[in-house]
Design an enzyme around this catalytic site. Structure first.
Site, PDB file in Angstrom:
ATOM      1  N   SER A  15      -2.985  21.185  -8.871  1.00 58.47           N
ATOM      2  CA  SER A  15      -4.272  21.538  -9.481  1.00 58.47           C
ATOM      3  C   SER A  15      -4.985  22.682  -8.760  1.00 58.47           C
ATOM      4  CB  SER A  15      -5.191  20.320  -9.494  1.00 58.47           C
ATOM      5  OG  SER A  15      -6.471  20.715  -9.959  1.00 58.47           O
ATOM      6  N   LYS A  66      -7.381  10.563 -18.945  1.00 59.76           N
ATOM      7  CA  LYS A  66      -8.514  11.051 -19.747  1.00 59.76           C
ATOM      8  C   LYS A  66      -9.010  10.041 -20.794  1.00 59.76           C
ATOM      9  CE  LYS A  66      -7.891  16.023 -19.286  1.00 59.76           C
ATOM     10  NZ  LYS A  66      -7.845  17.320 -19.960  1.00 59.76           N
ATOM     11  N   ASP A 102     -13.665  20.375 -21.818  1.00 59.37           N
ATOM     12  CA  ASP A 102     -12.460  21.134 -22.199  1.00 59.37           C
ATOM     13  C   ASP A 102     -12.700  21.894 -23.511  1.00 59.37           C
ATOM     14  OD1 ASP A 102     -10.681  20.570 -20.137  1.00 59.37           O
ATOM     15  OD2 ASP A 102      -9.926  18.749 -21.091  1.00 59.37           O
ATOM     16  N   ALA A 129      -0.834  19.243 -31.306  1.00 61.19           N
ATOM     17  CA  ALA A 129      -1.795  18.200 -31.684  1.00 61.19           C
ATOM     18  C   ALA A 129      -1.882  17.145 -30.582  1.00 61.19           C
ATOM     19  CB  ALA A 129      -1.382  17.566 -33.012  1.00 61.19           C
ATOM     20  N   GLY A 130      -1.689  17.579 -29.328  1.00 56.21           N
ATOM     21  CA  GLY A 130      -1.795  16.666 -28.188  1.00 56.21           C
ATOM     22  C   GLY A 130      -3.226  16.620 -27.668  1.00 56.21           C
ATOM     23  N   ASN A 152       2.066  21.195 -36.083  1.00 57.94           N
ATOM     24  CA  ASN A 152       2.661  20.463 -34.960  1.00 57.94           C
ATOM     25  C   ASN A 152       4.068  20.006 -35.301  1.00 57.94           C
ATOM     26  OD1 ASN A 152       2.375  19.351 -32.313  1.00 57.94           O
ATOM     27  ND2 ASN A 152       2.244  17.305 -33.228  1.00 57.94           N
ATOM     28  N   LEU A 155       4.368  16.122 -37.564  1.00 60.15           N
ATOM     29  CA  LEU A 155       3.339  16.456 -38.563  1.00 60.15           C
ATOM     30  C   LEU A 155       2.250  15.385 -38.653  1.00 60.15           C
ATOM     31  CD1 LEU A 155       2.419  18.439 -40.749  1.00 60.15           C
ATOM     32  CD2 LEU A 155       3.863  17.209 -42.376  1.00 60.15           C
ATOM     33  N   LYS A 157       0.804  13.722 -36.403  1.00 59.37           N
ATOM     34  CA  LYS A 157      -0.262  13.918 -35.402  1.00 59.37           C
ATOM     35  C   LYS A 157      -1.193  15.058 -35.819  1.00 59.37           C
ATOM     36  CE  LYS A 157       0.772  13.721 -30.946  1.00 59.37           C
ATOM     37  NZ  LYS A 157       1.639  14.025 -29.769  1.00 59.37           N
ATOM     38  N   LEU A 220      -3.070  28.394 -24.110  1.00 59.10           N
ATOM     39  CA  LEU A 220      -3.730  27.574 -23.079  1.00 59.10           C
ATOM     40  C   LEU A 220      -2.964  27.584 -21.759  1.00 59.10           C
ATOM     41  CD1 LEU A 220      -5.604  26.727 -25.314  1.00 59.10           C
ATOM     42  CD2 LEU A 220      -5.252  24.346 -24.703  1.00 59.10           C
ATOM     43  N   TYR A 222      -1.383  28.867 -18.334  1.00 62.07           N
ATOM     44  CA  TYR A 222      -1.674  29.930 -17.356  1.00 62.07           C
ATOM     45  C   TYR A 222      -0.624  29.992 -16.256  1.00 62.07           C
ATOM     46  CZ  TYR A 222      -4.221  26.058 -15.104  1.00 62.07           C
ATOM     47  OH  TYR A 222      -4.581  24.847 -14.565  1.00 62.07           O
TER      48      TYR A 222
HETATM   49  P1  NAP Z   1       0.293  16.774 -24.646  1.00 59.35           P
HETATM   50  O1  NAP Z   1      -0.847  15.880 -24.980  1.00 59.35           O
HETATM   51  O2  NAP Z   1       1.535  16.193 -24.062  1.00 59.35           O
HETATM   52  O3  NAP Z   1       0.680  17.565 -26.009  1.00 59.35           O
HETATM   53  C1  NAP Z   1       1.800  18.411 -26.035  1.00 59.35           C
HETATM   54  C2  NAP Z   1       1.874  19.137 -27.385  1.00 59.35           C
HETATM   55  O4  NAP Z   1       2.976  20.071 -27.317  1.00 59.35           O
HETATM   56  C3  NAP Z   1       2.160  18.253 -28.589  1.00 59.35           C
HETATM   57  O5  NAP Z   1       1.560  18.804 -29.727  1.00 59.35           O
HETATM   58  C4  NAP Z   1       3.700  18.319 -28.683  1.00 59.35           C
HETATM   59  O6  NAP Z   1       4.179  18.073 -29.981  1.00 59.35           O
HETATM   60  C5  NAP Z   1       3.934  19.759 -28.332  1.00 59.35           C
HETATM   61  N1  NAP Z   1       5.280  19.974 -27.791  1.00 59.35           N
HETATM   62  C6  NAP Z   1       5.706  19.679 -26.535  1.00 59.35           C
HETATM   63  N2  NAP Z   1       7.004  20.034 -26.413  1.00 59.35           N
HETATM   64  C7  NAP Z   1       7.387  20.543 -27.598  1.00 59.35           C
HETATM   65  C8  NAP Z   1       8.607  21.086 -28.093  1.00 59.35           C
HETATM   66  N3  NAP Z   1       9.692  21.185 -27.318  1.00 59.35           N
HETATM   67  N4  NAP Z   1       8.645  21.553 -29.364  1.00 59.35           N
HETATM   68  C9  NAP Z   1       7.552  21.474 -30.155  1.00 59.35           C
HETATM   69  N5  NAP Z   1       6.365  20.953 -29.750  1.00 59.35           N
HETATM   70  C10 NAP Z   1       6.293  20.498 -28.484  1.00 59.35           C
HETATM   71  O7  NAP Z   1      -0.152  17.905 -23.611  1.00 59.35           O
HETATM   72  P2  NAP Z   1      -1.625  18.545 -23.441  1.00 59.35           P
HETATM   73  O8  NAP Z   1      -2.384  17.784 -22.431  1.00 59.35           O
HETATM   74  O9  NAP Z   1      -2.204  18.726 -24.783  1.00 59.35           O
HETATM   75  O10 NAP Z   1      -1.281  19.966 -22.768  1.00 59.35           O
HETATM   76  C11 NAP Z   1      -0.652  20.977 -23.523  1.00 59.35           C
HETATM   77  C12 NAP Z   1      -0.695  22.314 -22.775  1.00 59.35           C
HETATM   78  O11 NAP Z   1      -2.044  22.739 -22.597  1.00 59.35           O
HETATM   79  C13 NAP Z   1      -0.072  22.281 -21.377  1.00 59.35           C
HETATM   80  O12 NAP Z   1       0.663  23.469 -21.192  1.00 59.35           O
HETATM   81  C14 NAP Z   1      -1.285  22.267 -20.452  1.00 59.35           C
HETATM   82  O13 NAP Z   1      -1.007  22.855 -19.190  1.00 59.35           O
HETATM   83  C15 NAP Z   1      -2.258  23.132 -21.247  1.00 59.35           C
HETATM   84  N6  NAP Z   1      -3.665  22.876 -20.899  1.00 59.35           N
HETATM   85  C16 NAP Z   1      -4.395  23.926 -20.419  1.00 59.35           C
HETATM   86  C17 NAP Z   1      -5.724  23.743 -20.094  1.00 59.35           C
HETATM   87  C18 NAP Z   1      -6.529  24.905 -19.567  1.00 59.35           C
HETATM   88  O14 NAP Z   1      -7.617  24.694 -19.014  1.00 59.35           O
HETATM   89  N7  NAP Z   1      -6.062  26.136 -19.752  1.00 59.35           N
HETATM   90  C19 NAP Z   1      -6.330  22.497 -20.259  1.00 59.35           C
HETATM   91  C20 NAP Z   1      -5.554  21.429 -20.768  1.00 59.35           C
HETATM   92  C21 NAP Z   1      -4.216  21.644 -21.083  1.00 59.35           C
HETATM   93  P3  NAP Z   1       4.500  16.551 -30.482  1.00 59.35           P
HETATM   94  O15 NAP Z   1       3.173  15.979 -30.863  1.00 59.35           O
HETATM   95  O16 NAP Z   1       5.424  16.730 -31.619  1.00 59.35           O
HETATM   96  O17 NAP Z   1       5.115  15.846 -29.309  1.00 59.35           O
END
Ligand code: NAP
Length: 279
Positions: A15, A66, A102, A129-130, A152, A155, A157, A220, A222
């Protein structure tokens, strides 16, 4: 007197929050300290009790806590209820209150990028859609958008998230291949998936064959600072931004909640960039 702030998550070794907040405390002459506490899901309840005993004045919450933190708090603000997750906790009148910076942090960073006060008239595509997508989509849908489309891999989600956003705007769900073919109709495209993140640098969330020049493309991620997908978008005339802007803004909003002091966002950004080797 210095106060204690922190972060809970698992794992949290990577972090950037401690260096960003401690750097800003120091620059502003505040003798506070921000500490990262690695708590596994099994340790969450006892860990939060221990934080209260330490009289911690506020903390960030990251993956995987979270959602699980919600019942452990005294109150939760509406913004966090809408998103369904808490990323920031602050102490007021002896109570620990959960909020979510966020989504509002992302929205503020996007508005700064495009130089507008809201997203009026904009057609937005959110890929993913996570958890991060939930925060981004709910906040964006509350900013007078013309439409919000969520694509997504799973779909169902995307459909569930678009239903939630329909409380605030026109919203729908599509598949990733539909997003690829209809890409030219969107003004702003946001990748909220982890596709392209280190170490899988060669992957891209969707093809950019049909993108229009001038489209805003925001990722998103970095790490790396510029994904392969962002590089390609830029080469096709898109205006691009990485996840540092959201990260800094969500942190700055939490900092304000905790201390009542507005931090220097540019300095926070430089601190993070220096740490990531991109300054
Ligand atoms: P998450 O809840 O695990 O969601 C992951 C998402 O990515 C889901 O929509 C998932 O689709 C999709 N995905 C993952 N692998 C995939 C693949 N191989 N093919 C297609 N879709 C895929 O994760 P999260 O917490 O939302 O985080 C997502 C990203 O955002 C990460 O890179 C994280 O570092 C970044 N982030 C950045 C910030 C910032 O401040 N810049 C803040 C939060 C998060 P499915 O639903 O189909 O599994």
């Amino acid at each position: 007197m210095g106060k204690l702030y922190g972060l809970i998550g698992h794992p949290i070794g990577h972090s950037m929050s401690p260096v960003m907040h401690n750097g800003e405390f120091k620059e502003l002459g505040l003798s506070h300290h921000y500490h990262a506490f690695d708590l596994s899901p099994e340790q969450l309840e006892d860990g939060v009790d221990a934080m209260k005993m330490l009289d911690i004045q506020g903390f960030n919450v990251t993956i995987p806590h979270k959602v699980a933190i919600i019942p452990l708090l005294d109150e939760v603000e509406q913004e966090a209820i809408d998103i369904g997750a808490v990323n920031t906790v602050y102490k007021r009148d002896g109570k620990y209150i959960g909020t979510n910076t966020d989504g509002s942090g992302y929205l503020l960073s996007l508005l700064t990028l495009i130089g507008e006060k809201n997203l009026s008239g904009k057609k937005i595509l959110v890929i993913g859609a996570g958890g991060a997508a939930r925060a981004v989509a709910v906040s964006v849908s509350q900013s007078e958008v013309a439409s919000l489309t969520i694509a997504n891999r799973t779909l169902e989600k995307a459909e569930e998230l678009s239903k939630l956003c329909q409380h605030y705007s026109v919203a729908n769900a599509i598949t990733l291949s539909e997003a690829e073919t209809s890409l030219g109709q969107f003004d702003i495209v946001i990748n909220t998936t982890s596709i392209g993140m280190s170490p899988h640098l060669d992957r891209m969330p969707i093809s950019l064959e049909h993108i229009r020049s001038g489209t805003v493309v925001s990722d998103l991620i970095y790490n790396p600072l510029e994904t392969k997908w962002m590089k390609l978008a830029k080469s096709k005339g898109a205006v691009t931004d990485n996840g540092i802007s959201m990260f800094v803004e969500q942190g700055a909003l939490a900092f304000e909640k905790w201390t009542g002091v507005s931090p220097d966002r540019k300095r926070m950004r430089n601190t993070v960039l220096k740490e990531l080797g991109g300054y």
